[in-house]
Design a protein around this motif. Structure first.
Motif, short mmCIF file in Angstrom:
data_model
loop_
_atom_site.label_atom_id
_atom_site.label_comp_id
_atom_site.label_asym_id
_atom_site.label_seq_id
_atom_site.Cartn_x
_atom_site.Cartn_y
_atom_site.Cartn_z
N THR A 162 -9.61 7.84 -5.60
CA THR A 162 -10.26 8.18 -6.87
C THR A 162 -11.63 7.53 -7.05
N SER A 163 -11.98 6.59 -6.18
CA SER A 163 -13.27 5.92 -6.35
C SER A 163 -13.74 5.33 -5.03
N LEU A 164 -15.04 5.47 -4.76
CA LEU A 164 -15.71 4.80 -3.65
C LEU A 164 -16.86 3.98 -4.23
N ALA A 165 -17.08 2.79 -3.70
CA ALA A 165 -18.16 1.94 -4.20
C ALA A 165 -18.80 1.21 -3.02
N VAL A 166 -20.13 1.10 -3.03
CA VAL A 166 -20.88 0.49 -1.93
C VAL A 166 -21.52 -0.81 -2.39
N ALA A 167 -21.41 -1.84 -1.54
CA ALA A 167 -22.11 -3.11 -1.75
C ALA A 167 -23.13 -3.30 -0.64
N THR A 168 -24.27 -3.87 -0.97
CA THR A 168 -25.30 -4.15 0.04
C THR A 168 -25.44 -5.65 0.32
N ARG A 169 -24.90 -6.49 -0.56
CA ARG A 169 -24.98 -7.94 -0.39
C ARG A 169 -23.57 -8.52 -0.40
N PRO A 170 -23.32 -9.61 0.31
CA PRO A 170 -24.20 -10.23 1.31
C PRO A 170 -24.26 -9.44 2.62
N ARG A 171 -23.37 -8.43 2.75
CA ARG A 171 -23.40 -7.52 3.90
C ARG A 171 -22.95 -6.15 3.42
N PRO A 172 -23.35 -5.08 4.08
CA PRO A 172 -22.98 -3.73 3.61
C PRO A 172 -21.49 -3.47 3.76
N ARG A 173 -20.85 -2.99 2.66
CA ARG A 173 -19.43 -2.69 2.67
C ARG A 173 -19.14 -1.49 1.78
N LEU A 174 -18.01 -0.85 2.08
CA LEU A 174 -17.54 0.28 1.29
C LEU A 174 -16.14 -0.04 0.79
N ALA A 175 -15.92 0.05 -0.52
CA ALA A 175 -14.60 -0.16 -1.11
C ALA A 175 -14.02 1.19 -1.51
N VAL A 176 -12.74 1.38 -1.24
CA VAL A 176 -12.05 2.63 -1.54
C VAL A 176 -10.81 2.32 -2.38
N ALA A 177 -10.65 3.03 -3.50
CA ALA A 177 -9.43 2.94 -4.30
C ALA A 177 -8.57 4.14 -3.94
N ALA A 178 -7.46 3.89 -3.25
CA ALA A 178 -6.54 4.94 -2.81
C ALA A 178 -5.18 4.67 -3.44
N GLY A 179 -4.82 5.46 -4.45
CA GLY A 179 -3.61 5.17 -5.21
C GLY A 179 -3.80 3.86 -5.96
N THR A 180 -2.91 2.90 -5.70
CA THR A 180 -3.05 1.57 -6.32
C THR A 180 -3.61 0.56 -5.33
N ARG A 181 -3.97 1.01 -4.14
CA ARG A 181 -4.48 0.11 -3.10
C ARG A 181 -6.01 0.10 -3.08
N ILE A 182 -6.57 -1.06 -2.81
CA ILE A 182 -8.02 -1.21 -2.68
C ILE A 182 -8.32 -1.67 -1.26
N ILE A 183 -9.10 -0.84 -0.54
CA ILE A 183 -9.37 -1.06 0.88
C ILE A 183 -10.88 -1.22 1.06
N VAL A 184 -11.27 -2.20 1.86
CA VAL A 184 -12.70 -2.48 2.09
C VAL A 184 -13.02 -2.26 3.57
N PHE A 185 -14.10 -1.50 3.82
CA PHE A 185 -14.61 -1.25 5.16
C PHE A 185 -15.98 -1.91 5.31
N ASP A 186 -16.25 -2.53 6.46
CA ASP A 186 -17.60 -2.97 6.77
C ASP A 186 -18.40 -1.77 7.26
N LEU A 187 -19.69 -1.75 6.91
CA LEU A 187 -20.58 -0.70 7.40
C LEU A 187 -21.31 -1.22 8.64
N GLY A 188 -21.29 -0.41 9.71
CA GLY A 188 -21.90 -0.83 10.97
C GLY A 188 -23.41 -0.71 10.96
N ALA A 189 -24.01 -0.98 12.11
CA ALA A 189 -25.46 -0.91 12.24
C ALA A 189 -25.99 0.49 11.99
N ASP A 190 -25.12 1.51 12.21
CA ASP A 190 -25.53 2.90 11.95
C ASP A 190 -25.30 3.30 10.50
#
Length: 259
Positions: A77-105
């Motif tokens: 239901t939601s995606l959110a991007v952080a640029t500090r202190p490193r690029p990351r993507l947070a995903v809200a899937a159901g009741t779970r919150i999952i964080v992905f690191d963004l690579g050099a690409d």
């Protein structure tokens, strides 16, 4: 723009790479810091015993390459991007919150996925996410009106914000990460991000649909809180129902002497 047929990207000038980039229509999407595009696409379950899931997909800039990043345990239901202190993507899937690191690409790395929190059973699915500007915390809001703050690395739960009666429609951090604006359909509140204490409240008198922050031409200190919604009472009168509230956060209000 979202259509029933999918997610379409249109050039602002009417010229360029207009394209239908995602089918079926994503449940949530978010731009990356370098012009990448991330989307969560639902995967219907077969029956009541097989709940719906999802998958995270991404496009490199300028939307030339698509990758299937990873499956998701539930509808997102939601995606959110952080640029500090490193690029990351947070995903809200159901009741779970999952964080992905963004690579050099600029794209999410499946191997970096970390589930930092599962808010069940006290929080219902349908979660909205917002990173603090310094990237240290994630604020979440639910359709049930609950709002809380998590440590973005450990998932440790911080302050719980005053509950709302209706579904949370917008979460915006102050630029210094010390305060939080939260809106449900009826009101917009300002909270202390450390204690969760409500500091102020405003009720516009119409239904709030969304909220975001915009920088004015005056630079980083010229911030404007943008609240959008509609007034259904005007529909039967033949008047426009859309409403837009702009709050200038860079303007200091006069204070009475002694306060």
């Amino acid at each position: 723009m979202l259509f029933r047929s999918g997610l379409r990207i249109d050039s602002p000038t009417g010229r360029g790479n207009d394209a239908l980039v995602a089918q079926p229509t994503p449940d949530a999407f978010q731009w990356g810091p370098g012009g990448e595009l991330f989307a969560a696409i639902g995967v219907p379950g077969g029956d009541d015993a097989t709940p719906s899931t999802g998958r995270l997909v991404a496009w490199s800039h300028p939307l030339a390459r698509r990758i299937d990043v990873a499956p998701l345990p539930a509808t997102a239901t939601s995606l959110a991007v952080a640029t500090r202190p490193r690029p990351r993507l947070a995903v809200a899937a159901g009741t779970r919150i999952i964080v992905f690191d963004l690579g050099a690409d600029g794209l999410p790395a499946a191997a970096s996925a970390r589930e930092i929190a599962n808010l069940a059973p006290n929080v219902s699915p349908g979660i909205l996410l917002a990173w603090s500007p310094d990237g240290s915390r994630l604020a979440w809001g639910s359709t049930g009106g609950l709002v809380g703050i998590l440590d973005a690395d450990s998932g440790a739960r911080g302050a719980m914000v005053t509950s709302f009666i209706r579904a949370v429609r917008g979460i915006v951090w102050a630029h210094n990460s010390r305060a939080l604006f939260v809106a449900d359909e009826e009101c917009n509140r300002l909270h202390d991000a450390v204690t969760g204490t409500m500091l102020d409240e405003y009720r516009p008198g119409w239904r709030i649909r969304s909220m975001t922050m915009a920088e004015s031409l005056r630079g980083a200190r010229g911030l404007t809180l943008v609240v959008a919604g509609d007034d259904e009472r005007e529909a039967g009168r033949g008047k426009p129902t859309g409403r837009l509230l702009l709050v200038d956060l860079g303007r200091r209000l006069p204070r009475p002497v002694g306060q």
